[in-house]
Design a protein around this motif. Structure first.
Motif, PDB file in Angstrom:
ATOM      1  N   LEU A  74       0.827  -1.206   0.000  1.00 50.61           N
ATOM      2  CA  LEU A  74       0.000   0.000   0.000  1.00 50.61           C
ATOM      3  C   LEU A  74       0.862   1.257   0.000  1.00 50.61           C
ATOM      4  O   LEU A  74       0.522   2.257  -0.636  1.00 50.61           O
ATOM      5  CB  LEU A  74      -0.929  -0.004   1.215  1.00 50.61           C
ATOM      6  CG  LEU A  74      -2.008  -1.090   1.230  1.00 50.61           C
ATOM      7  CD1 LEU A  74      -2.714  -1.106   2.590  1.00 50.61           C
ATOM      8  CD2 LEU A  74      -3.015  -0.893   0.107  1.00 50.61           C
ATOM      9  N   HIS A 122      -4.242  -6.897  -0.078  1.00 48.01           N
ATOM     10  CA  HIS A 122      -4.476  -5.539   0.402  1.00 48.01           C
ATOM     11  C   HIS A 122      -4.471  -4.520  -0.733  1.00 48.01           C
ATOM     12  O   HIS A 122      -5.307  -3.609  -0.773  1.00 48.01           O
ATOM     13  CB  HIS A 122      -3.422  -5.163   1.444  1.00 48.01           C
ATOM     14  CG  HIS A 122      -3.466  -6.016   2.664  1.00 48.01           C
ATOM     15  ND1 HIS A 122      -2.425  -6.079   3.578  1.00 48.01           N
ATOM     16  CD2 HIS A 122      -4.417  -6.877   3.133  1.00 48.01           C
ATOM     17  CE1 HIS A 122      -2.741  -6.928   4.555  1.00 48.01           C
ATOM     18  NE2 HIS A 122      -3.942  -7.416   4.298  1.00 48.01           N
ATOM     19  N   HIS A 172      -7.678  -4.729  -2.818  1.00 44.87           N
ATOM     20  CA  HIS A 172      -8.804  -4.046  -2.172  1.00 44.87           C
ATOM     21  C   HIS A 172      -8.686  -2.531  -2.292  1.00 44.87           C
ATOM     22  O   HIS A 172      -9.703  -1.830  -2.350  1.00 44.87           O
ATOM     23  CB  HIS A 172      -8.892  -4.457  -0.705  1.00 44.87           C
ATOM     24  CG  HIS A 172      -9.547  -5.787  -0.492  1.00 44.87           C
ATOM     25  ND1 HIS A 172     -10.847  -5.896  -0.041  1.00 44.87           N
ATOM     26  CD2 HIS A 172      -9.102  -7.052  -0.686  1.00 44.87           C
ATOM     27  CE1 HIS A 172     -11.175  -7.185   0.044  1.00 44.87           C
ATOM     28  NE2 HIS A 172     -10.127  -7.901  -0.344  1.00 44.87           N
ATOM     29  N   CYS A 173      -7.472  -2.033  -2.322  1.00 43.09           N
ATOM     30  CA  CYS A 173      -7.260  -0.596  -2.464  1.00 43.09           C
ATOM     31  C   CYS A 173      -7.550  -0.133  -3.892  1.00 43.09           C
ATOM     32  O   CYS A 173      -8.273   0.847  -4.105  1.00 43.09           O
ATOM     33  CB  CYS A 173      -5.817  -0.257  -2.081  1.00 43.09           C
ATOM     34  SG  CYS A 173      -5.354   1.474  -2.299  1.00 43.09           S
ATOM     35  N   SER A 176     -11.453  -0.969  -5.070  1.00 42.26           N
ATOM     36  CA  SER A 176     -12.285  -0.867  -3.869  1.00 42.26           C
ATOM     37  C   SER A 176     -13.777  -0.908  -4.171  1.00 42.26           C
ATOM     38  O   SER A 176     -14.561  -1.352  -3.329  1.00 42.26           O
ATOM     39  CB  SER A 176     -11.942   0.424  -3.122  1.00 42.26           C
ATOM     40  OG  SER A 176     -12.140   1.561  -3.953  1.00 42.26           O
ATOM     41  N   GLN A 186     -16.005  -4.553   5.467  1.00 45.39           N
ATOM     42  CA  GLN A 186     -14.880  -4.292   4.581  1.00 45.39           C
ATOM     43  C   GLN A 186     -14.137  -3.013   4.974  1.00 45.39           C
ATOM     44  O   GLN A 186     -14.744  -1.964   5.169  1.00 45.39           O
ATOM     45  CB  GLN A 186     -15.381  -4.174   3.129  1.00 45.39           C
ATOM     46  CG  GLN A 186     -14.347  -3.636   2.150  1.00 45.39           C
ATOM     47  CD  GLN A 186     -13.147  -4.542   2.021  1.00 45.39           C
ATOM     48  OE1 GLN A 186     -13.247  -5.744   2.264  1.00 45.39           O
ATOM     49  NE2 GLN A 186     -12.016  -3.996   1.669  1.00 45.39           N
ATOM     50  N   GLN A 187     -12.827  -3.111   5.087  1.00 42.91           N
ATOM     51  CA  GLN A 187     -12.000  -1.955   5.397  1.00 42.91           C
ATOM     52  C   GLN A 187     -11.658  -1.205   4.117  1.00 42.91           C
ATOM     53  O   GLN A 187     -11.579  -1.784   3.040  1.00 42.91           O
ATOM     54  CB  GLN A 187     -10.695  -2.398   6.065  1.00 42.91           C
ATOM     55  CG  GLN A 187     -10.852  -3.004   7.441  1.00 42.91           C
ATOM     56  CD  GLN A 187      -9.510  -3.397   8.025  1.00 42.91           C
ATOM     57  OE1 GLN A 187      -8.565  -3.692   7.304  1.00 42.91           O
ATOM     58  NE2 GLN A 187      -9.429  -3.404   9.335  1.00 42.91           N
ATOM     59  N   TYR A 234      -8.746  -0.091   2.567  1.00 42.59           N
ATOM     60  CA  TYR A 234      -7.334  -0.372   2.788  1.00 42.59           C
ATOM     61  C   TYR A 234      -6.456   0.846   2.516  1.00 42.59           C
ATOM     62  O   TYR A 234      -5.464   1.071   3.218  1.00 42.59           O
ATOM     63  CB  TYR A 234      -6.885  -1.562   1.938  1.00 42.59           C
ATOM     64  CG  TYR A 234      -7.238  -2.878   2.581  1.00 42.59           C
ATOM     65  CD1 TYR A 234      -6.344  -3.516   3.430  1.00 42.59           C
ATOM     66  CD2 TYR A 234      -8.480  -3.469   2.365  1.00 42.59           C
ATOM     67  CE1 TYR A 234      -6.669  -4.717   4.043  1.00 42.59           C
ATOM     68  CE2 TYR A 234      -8.817  -4.670   2.982  1.00 42.59           C
ATOM     69  CZ  TYR A 234      -7.908  -5.288   3.817  1.00 42.59           C
ATOM     70  OH  TYR A 234      -8.235  -6.456   4.433  1.00 42.59           O
ATOM     71  N   CYS A 235      -6.779   1.620   1.494  1.00 43.19           N
ATOM     72  CA  CYS A 235      -5.993   2.830   1.229  1.00 43.19           C
ATOM     73  C   CYS A 235      -6.113   3.809   2.392  1.00 43.19           C
ATOM     74  O   CYS A 235      -5.132   4.405   2.826  1.00 43.19           O
ATOM     75  CB  CYS A 235      -6.461   3.487  -0.061  1.00 43.19           C
ATOM     76  SG  CYS A 235      -6.078   2.541  -1.540  1.00 43.19           S
TER      77      CYS A 235
END
Length: 210
Positions: free
Chosen positions: A70, A181, A184-185, A188, A197-198, A200-201
């Motif tokens: 990230l 990760h 997901h960033c 998204s 869901q987080q 990630y960024c």
């Protein structure tokens, strides 16, 4: 200029206290979400297959550019003004293509994690194929920003031409953690509706800003 291949492997704001260069946020095509969520389902089992089935502290050799985190995404966004998100997505596919190949390469045929990893690679290829089909050919013929092109060139170097200083050692699980990760960033929108869901960024920026 990166040329588009005919094969499937042709690819080779945010929260926080740090200023960001503008990013051109093109919406992720809806067709991408199904293969990426399928890929995410496989990645949810990575601890079992990438940690428990390997010796303690086991590592493999990868190019330092294949340790794609990230923080690297954030750094590229800071370095390149008006960076197109699609460029980072292309780079994500190129990086993780090499990562999966290297993980599979170290596994004997009867390794308990080999079927899992080969299936993960197949799902990755499916997602990559949809990614390519979802964009005009011209997108993959556009000149990349210098910073991104430099990373791309390093990733596509012949192994015997890579200097020793460019190699790093990392655990298979660590590599797949980064894989997950950063997915997901960069994609998204495909995971925004997932319960719990987080972002990630945003999580990365929040930690850096403390």
């Amino acid at each position: 200029m990166v040329q588009l291949s005919t094969s499937v492997y042709l690819l080779g704001g945010l929260l926080g206290l740090f200023p960001l260069s503008p990013v051109l946020m093109a919406p992720t095509p809806a067709s991408m979400c199904t293969p990426l969520r399928t890929l995410n389902d496989s990645l949810s089992h990575r601890r079992r297959y990438m940690k428990h089935n390997f010796p303690i502290n086991y590592t493999i050799r990868v190019h330092h550019k294949e340790i794609f985190k990230l923080s690297d995404i954030n750094s590229m966004r800071l370095q390149v003004e008006w960076l197109d998100e699609l460029v980072l997505q292309r780079l994500w596919f190129q990086v993780n293509q090499g990562v999966l190949k290297k993980i599979i390469r170290v596994m004997p045929e009867r390794h308990p994690s080999r079927p899992y990893t080969t299936e993960l690679e197949r799902r990755f290829r499916d997602a990559e194929g949809v990614f390519v089909q979802s964009h005009p050919t011209e997108v993959f013929q556009q000149e990349l920003p210098e910073t991104i092109q430099d990373t791309w060139d390093h990733l596509t170097e012949e192994t015997d031409r890579v200097p020793k200083s460019s190699w790093r050692f990392a655990s298979p699980k660590f590599l797949l953690d980064n894989f997950c990760h950063t997915m997901h960033c960069l994609f998204s929108e495909c995971f925004a509706s997932t319960e719990g869901q987080q972002d990630y960024c945003a999580v990365f920026h929040s930690r850096k800003g403390r």
